[in-house]
Design a protein around this motif. Structure first.
Motif, PDB file in Angstrom:
ATOM      1  N   CYS A  22      47.967  14.124  27.896  1.00 35.96           N
ATOM      2  CA  CYS A  22      47.429  13.802  29.068  1.00 35.96           C
ATOM      3  C   CYS A  22      46.448  14.734  29.411  1.00 35.96           C
ATOM      4  CB  CYS A  22      48.698  13.857  30.124  1.00 35.96           C
ATOM      5  SG  CYS A  22      48.175  13.615  32.010  1.00 35.96           S
ATOM      6  N   ILE A  23      45.110  14.464  29.565  1.00 38.48           N
ATOM      7  CA  ILE A  23      44.021  15.184  29.883  1.00 38.48           C
ATOM      8  C   ILE A  23      43.857  15.149  31.442  1.00 38.48           C
ATOM      9  CG2 ILE A  23      41.705  15.693  29.563  1.00 38.48           C
ATOM     10  CD1 ILE A  23      41.762  14.458  26.842  1.00 38.48           C
ATOM     11  N   VAL A  24      43.673  16.202  32.167  1.00 37.81           N
ATOM     12  CA  VAL A  24      43.625  16.107  33.794  1.00 37.81           C
ATOM     13  C   VAL A  24      41.943  16.669  33.922  1.00 37.81           C
ATOM     14  CG1 VAL A  24      44.520  17.440  35.736  1.00 37.81           C
ATOM     15  CG2 VAL A  24      46.048  16.745  33.790  1.00 37.81           C
ATOM     16  N   THR A  28      41.140  23.249  38.359  1.00 37.85           N
ATOM     17  CA  THR A  28      42.516  24.192  38.744  1.00 37.85           C
ATOM     18  C   THR A  28      43.603  23.675  37.902  1.00 37.85           C
ATOM     19  OG1 THR A  28      42.887  22.806  40.694  1.00 37.85           O
ATOM     20  CG2 THR A  28      41.251  24.835  40.745  1.00 37.85           C
ATOM     21  N   PHE A  29      43.641  23.278  36.743  1.00 35.59           N
ATOM     22  CA  PHE A  29      44.604  22.572  36.010  1.00 35.59           C
ATOM     23  C   PHE A  29      45.972  23.593  35.801  1.00 35.59           C
ATOM     24  CE2 PHE A  29      46.911  20.229  33.041  1.00 35.59           C
ATOM     25  CZ  PHE A  29      47.448  20.725  32.082  1.00 35.59           C
ATOM     26  N   ARG A  71      51.975  22.730  27.239  1.00 34.73           N
ATOM     27  CA  ARG A  71      50.437  22.718  27.941  1.00 34.73           C
ATOM     28  C   ARG A  71      49.551  23.470  27.297  1.00 34.73           C
ATOM     29  NH1 ARG A  71      51.531  23.796  33.831  1.00 34.73           N
ATOM     30  NH2 ARG A  71      49.265  23.561  34.113  1.00 34.73           N
ATOM     31  N   ASP A  72      48.459  23.036  27.313  1.00 34.95           N
ATOM     32  CA  ASP A  72      46.971  23.980  26.771  1.00 34.95           C
ATOM     33  C   ASP A  72      46.217  24.062  28.127  1.00 34.95           C
ATOM     34  OD1 ASP A  72      44.715  24.921  25.835  1.00 34.95           O
ATOM     35  OD2 ASP A  72      45.186  24.038  23.798  1.00 34.95           O
ATOM     36  N   ASN A  73      46.056  25.101  28.880  1.00 34.29           N
ATOM     37  CA  ASN A  73      45.259  25.179  29.943  1.00 34.29           C
ATOM     38  C   ASN A  73      43.748  25.191  29.581  1.00 34.29           C
ATOM     39  OD1 ASN A  73      47.477  25.373  31.746  1.00 34.29           O
ATOM     40  ND2 ASN A  73      47.798  27.574  31.709  1.00 34.29           N
ATOM     41  N   ALA A  74      43.686  25.692  28.422  1.00 36.62           N
ATOM     42  CA  ALA A  74      41.944  25.625  27.965  1.00 36.62           C
ATOM     43  C   ALA A  74      41.624  24.404  27.876  1.00 36.62           C
ATOM     44  CB  ALA A  74      41.993  26.566  26.759  1.00 36.62           C
ATOM     45  N   LYS A  75      42.492  23.478  27.426  1.00 40.68           N
ATOM     46  CA  LYS A  75      42.107  21.974  26.955  1.00 40.68           C
ATOM     47  C   LYS A  75      42.464  21.157  28.526  1.00 40.68           C
ATOM     48  CE  LYS A  75      42.330  22.167  22.161  1.00 40.68           C
ATOM     49  NZ  LYS A  75      43.050  21.653  20.916  1.00 40.68           N
ATOM     50  N   LYS A  76      43.035  21.541  29.327  1.00 40.71           N
ATOM     51  CA  LYS A  76      43.588  20.899  30.458  1.00 40.71           C
ATOM     52  C   LYS A  76      44.536  19.770  29.974  1.00 40.71           C
ATOM     53  CE  LYS A  76      39.311  21.977  33.058  1.00 40.71           C
ATOM     54  NZ  LYS A  76      38.181  21.677  33.603  1.00 40.71           N
TER      55      LYS A  76
END
Length: 115
Positions: A22-24, A28-29, A71-76
């Motif tokens: 799931c890409i957001v 501010t993910f 989750r991968d915050n760098a990839k949102k």
């Protein structure tokens, strides 16, 4: 407006695996708590797994030991790794992002577990 786009669903045999993504679209993910929900035909939408902004995870009992949320915050992006799939896991899977009073949903991705 925050947009969520799920992918990775499909048809798999019992015992198989799938990974949902799931890409957001939010800068501010990392501040959002994220969740995966599912809705089977004729049933309500139920929570499956959650991961907080701090990385804490939680699962419903029926998927513990089989599903992993990450989750991968760098990839949102938030993921749901699903192993040892069962026919009762068949549903449309939805991604949710929430932060306080703000809740956002994706369009859903179909997962079908069948031989």
């Amino acid at each position: 407006q925050v947009q969520l786009v799920e992918s990775g669903g499909g048809l798999v045999q019992p015992g198989g695996s799938l990974r949902l993504s799931c890409i957001v679209s939010s800068s501010t993910f990392s501040a959002y708590d994220m969740g995966w929900y599912r809705q089977a035909p004729g049933k309500q939408r139920d929570l499956v797994a959650t991961i907080t902004s701090g990385g804490s995870t939680d699962y419903i009992d029926s998927v513990k030991g089989r599903f992993t949320i990450a989750r991968d915050n760098a990839k949102k992006t938030v993921y749901l790794q699903m192993n040892s799939l069962k026919p009762e896991d068949t549903a449309v899977y939805y991604c949710n992002a929430n932060r306080g009073k703000y809740h956002y949903w994706g369009q859903g991705t179909q997962v079908t577990v069948s031989s």
